[in-house]
Design a protein around this motif. Sequence first.
Motif, short mmCIF file in Angstrom:
data_model
loop_
_atom_site.label_atom_id
_atom_site.label_comp_id
_atom_site.label_asym_id
_atom_site.label_seq_id
_atom_site.Cartn_x
_atom_site.Cartn_y
_atom_site.Cartn_z
N PHE A 178 0.80 -1.53 -0.07
CA PHE A 178 -0.19 0.35 0.10
C PHE A 178 1.06 1.29 0.55
N SER A 179 0.27 2.56 -0.53
CA SER A 179 1.24 3.62 -0.91
C SER A 179 2.29 2.92 -1.38
N GLN A 180 3.58 3.89 -0.27
CA GLN A 180 4.83 3.57 -0.26
C GLN A 180 4.93 1.97 -0.90
N GLY A 181 4.53 1.25 -0.02
CA GLY A 181 4.69 -0.28 -0.22
C GLY A 181 3.85 -1.21 -1.78
N GLY A 182 2.93 0.40 -1.91
CA GLY A 182 2.84 -0.56 -3.78
C GLY A 182 3.73 0.16 -5.24
N GLN A 183 4.48 1.02 -4.04
CA GLN A 183 5.50 1.61 -5.21
C GLN A 183 6.81 0.35 -5.21
N VAL A 184 7.38 -0.32 -4.10
CA VAL A 184 7.68 -1.19 -3.42
C VAL A 184 7.63 -3.03 -4.09
N ALA A 185 6.05 -2.91 -3.65
CA ALA A 185 5.94 -3.96 -4.74
C ALA A 185 5.77 -4.20 -6.21
N MET A 186 6.12 -3.32 -6.79
CA MET A 186 6.08 -3.42 -8.20
C MET A 186 7.70 -3.69 -8.08
N ALA A 187 8.51 -2.73 -7.95
CA ALA A 187 9.73 -3.11 -7.71
C ALA A 187 10.09 -4.29 -7.20
N LEU A 188 9.56 -4.34 -6.35
CA LEU A 188 10.54 -6.26 -5.64
C LEU A 188 9.98 -7.24 -6.70
N GLY A 189 8.93 -7.02 -7.76
CA GLY A 189 8.24 -8.16 -8.27
C GLY A 189 9.14 -8.48 -9.52
N LYS A 190 9.66 -6.82 -10.15
CA LYS A 190 10.59 -6.91 -10.66
C LYS A 190 12.25 -7.62 -10.76
#
Length: 425
Positions: free
Chosen positions: A217-229
């Motif tokens: 969520f929020s900051q973590g939404g951006q992190v989730a996309m980068a972690l998925g990559k």
Amino acid sequence: MDMDNNAINSPRNHGVRRLLAAATVVVLAALGTVPATAAPRPATGHDAAVTGRHEARGTLLAVTPVARHDRAGVTAFLTEAGMSTDTVRHGVRAYRLTYATITPQGRPTTATGLLVLPDGGGHRLDLVSDTHGTMAHRDYAPSVGEDFGRYAPYLHAAAGRAVAAPDYLGLGKGPGRHPYMDTASAVSASLDMLRASRTAALRLDRPLTGDVYASGFSQGGQVAMALGKALQRGADRHFRLRALAPVSGPYDIEHAETPALFDGRVNDTSGLFYMTYFLTAQNRLHPLWKDPSEAFREPYADVVDGLFDGEHYEEEIIPALPANLKELLTDAYYRELQHPTGALLAAIRAQDGTCAWKPAVPVRLYTSSGDTDVPVANARSCAADLARRGVRAPVVDQGDLSHNETYLTSGPQIVRWFDRLAAHG
């Protein structure tokens, strides 16, 4: 980022968050939580940050039980938050993990995070990576405070999956200060949390399948996309990315989030909080000024950095700042923020681009057109980035909801979607 203007005084979204440690103990007791007890350290050694020993990244250093709820307790906790509970099938057991990871400069350090396991269900478990939104005080981190940061972890675990929720660097029980919105270190800490969770789950006799469903969520939404990559590119052979479902992430700081600070799409209080946090944290990583008076007006120049030391609550930080960014920043830096160049632009661009890749798994981007913290333009920008690479990622617009309401509404929908994906293999 999880603090919209209305949420600051919202009992539903932040009622538990405003509690200090003593009150939190009362809440835990009321919900049937067992007291936390420290587990012995493994034979691998002590904290690298303390002893100087360089443990391998992701090495599990300690497991501390922090909560246990039966199914009724989970339902009560999530109902109080305003979340749908139709996917709650199990009770949960929660543990704080301490593990080895690296600083933004690549030096060894430690971090903590929350591992939540369903109390029942299958023996081998799929894993949800849940990355949290903005928090200033270290005790709000998922492994320490039982409030906003545990809603999604409990929700997913109660549906039958293990959940790894990193605190990130400098939050929870980790040393140092939090490098806010530093994507690279958030990903390394999150990836190492997955590794520590794999070890801990095996020791707790709930081995992981290796399938990872990433949300945040929020900051973590951006992190989730980068972690998925990172996972798709083979960052760890033990984990296979299965799906991505980030919520309200600031995926495009340069073209979506920052312009929205100046045209009314981001409310003044949230914009002030986020950007001050971002600037002070980024200045420690990518020096933006020689003296804070270049960016901040007096008397704020001497105090802003100290407000974000991990020991101040949001309720202390907001009153110590002026009403908006224009009153906080010097005229020159206010103009610089409107049209970033040089070091500031480099710091912003270092965090952008998390959607500039081609996921080989299903992706859904959850957002709300009513969000005045992270405007819907961020999700649309992410979807456009993915579309240019041939990936269709639906933007799930929850309508006229606030930032935190988007999180509370999206969580159960994501659980149901993960259920359907898992059922189809």
